[in-house]
Design a protein around this motif. Structure first.
Motif, short mmCIF file in Angstrom:
data_model
loop_
_atom_site.label_atom_id
_atom_site.label_comp_id
_atom_site.label_asym_id
_atom_site.label_seq_id
_atom_site.Cartn_x
_atom_site.Cartn_y
_atom_site.Cartn_z
N THR A 15 1.85 57.31 0.89
CA THR A 15 3.19 57.14 1.46
C THR A 15 4.23 57.87 0.63
O THR A 15 5.10 58.57 1.17
CB THR A 15 3.54 55.65 1.55
OG1 THR A 15 2.54 54.97 2.29
CG2 THR A 15 4.89 55.45 2.21
N ALA A 44 3.44 55.40 8.04
CA ALA A 44 3.84 54.52 6.94
C ALA A 44 3.77 53.05 7.31
O ALA A 44 3.69 52.19 6.42
CB ALA A 44 5.25 54.88 6.47
N TRP A 62 7.98 53.24 -0.86
CA TRP A 62 8.64 52.53 0.24
C TRP A 62 9.41 51.33 -0.30
O TRP A 62 9.20 50.86 -1.42
CB TRP A 62 7.64 52.08 1.30
CG TRP A 62 6.47 51.29 0.80
CD1 TRP A 62 5.25 51.77 0.44
CD2 TRP A 62 6.41 49.87 0.60
NE1 TRP A 62 4.44 50.76 0.03
CE2 TRP A 62 5.11 49.57 0.12
CE3 TRP A 62 7.30 48.82 0.77
CZ2 TRP A 62 4.69 48.28 -0.20
CZ3 TRP A 62 6.90 47.53 0.46
CH2 TRP A 62 5.60 47.27 -0.01
N GLN A 75 4.09 46.19 5.47
CA GLN A 75 3.96 47.50 4.83
C GLN A 75 2.54 47.61 4.32
O GLN A 75 1.77 46.64 4.35
CB GLN A 75 4.96 47.65 3.67
CG GLN A 75 6.41 47.76 4.07
CD GLN A 75 6.77 49.17 4.56
OE1 GLN A 75 5.93 50.06 4.55
NE2 GLN A 75 8.01 49.35 4.99
N THR A 80 -0.02 49.94 1.24
CA THR A 80 -0.08 50.93 0.18
C THR A 80 -1.53 51.14 -0.22
O THR A 80 -2.39 50.30 0.04
CB THR A 80 0.75 50.49 -1.04
OG1 THR A 80 0.98 51.61 -1.90
CG2 THR A 80 0.04 49.42 -1.85
#
Length: 288
Positions: free
Chosen positions: A42, A119, A210, A222, A224
């Motif tokens: 990201t 994302a 982010w 979100q 990652t």
């Protein structure tokens, strides 16, 4: 009731700003003006898009300001240039200078939109971490593992900042350390679900690429995938009250095998704490 002291408020503000600047400089090089690439896909996508947009803007700037400079020099009044009063309107020229910026915006918007969608794509994640923002700490939970804990400003920094210390030169991570780090495995797609208990907070670790608001009553998602082991620092990025500047975040990324060992140790500690807590009422109960 404690008396309000302006000097303490000013000292707190300066401490908060110094922590922010110290964090900002943590990964930066001297005189660095550009973004850092980060340690996740990201973050790299954001960096790549930033560079694409930057060079597009540089080219546009050179063309526009170059044309302006040429026109100013070539057609200046001192050389006898006279405005053309017969030229009033050109449909073709207006179509050209409307179509070209529109095309440029489309070219810039398409890859940006694709990367934003990517994302937020949490499918195929391997683990989930729940994050709850509170005044003024974070609660973390490894969903499905039975492990949760709070993370707040470390006691040494908290003691010093309450005594009015603005900068602790002996500790480069003053106001940026926590008592319990969020430990995450590398090379693992991790889904985050983020909310808050009281007011709006924002969970932000720049190296991950982010930032997500933590809003009471709303769950944001979100993800990652950290590629490099290390310690990555961040802070709450939404003004959430008087101690907003003392709400750091520390993520410790470790290899998968080490993470499993750390997780097992946390489970064991939690089980021991639960056994101790359940034994206390029985021991203190009435004697028959």
């Amino acid at each position: 009731m404690k008396k309000f002291r302006p000097q303490h408020a000013i000292a707190g503000l300066l401490a908060s700003l110094s922590a922010t600047f110290a964090w900002a400089a943590e990964k930066a090089e001297p005189w660095q003006l550009n973004m850092t690439p980060g340690v996740t896909a990201t973050a790299e996508r954001a960096y790549d898009m930033h560079m694409i947009m930057l060079w597009i803007c540089v080219v546009i700037g050179i063309v526009v300001f170059g044309a302006m400079a040429y026109s100013i020099v070539k057609f200046r009044k001192s050389k006898g240039a006279v405005p053309d009063k017969t030229f009033v309107h050109s449909t073709k020229l207006e179509i050209v200078w409307t179509a070209i910026p529109t095309l440029i915006l489309v070219v810039m918007a398409y890859p940006a939109t694709v990367k934003v969608i990517e994302a937020y794509d949490t499918k195929d994640h391997e683990m989930t971490v729940k994050i709850i923002g509170q005044q003024w700490l974070w609660t973390y939970e490894y969903v499905g593992e039975g492990v949760s804990f709070t993370s707040r400003l470390d006691r040494q920094s908290d003691r010093l900042r309450q005594s009015g210390v603005v900068v602790d030169s002996s500790n480069p991570n003053y106001l940026l350390d926590v008592d319990n780090r969020l430990v995450l495995p590398t090379d693992t797609k991790i889904r985050f679900i983020i909310t808050a208990d009281d007011v709006i907070h924002a969970w932000w670790v720049p190296a991950l690429g982010w930032k997500s608001d933590a809003i009471p009553g709303i769950v944001n998602e979100q993800w990652t995938e950290i590629r490099e082991p290390g310690i990555y620092r961040g802070q709450c990025a939404e003004l959430c009250g008087k101690d907003h500047g003392f709400m750091p975040i520390v993520v410790e990324a470790v290899p998968k095998a080490e993470f499993q060992a750390r997780l097992a140790a946390m489970k064991s500690a939690n089980d021991e704490t639960a056994r101790t807590a359940s034994a206390v009422p029985a021991a203190a109960g009435p004697q028959g």
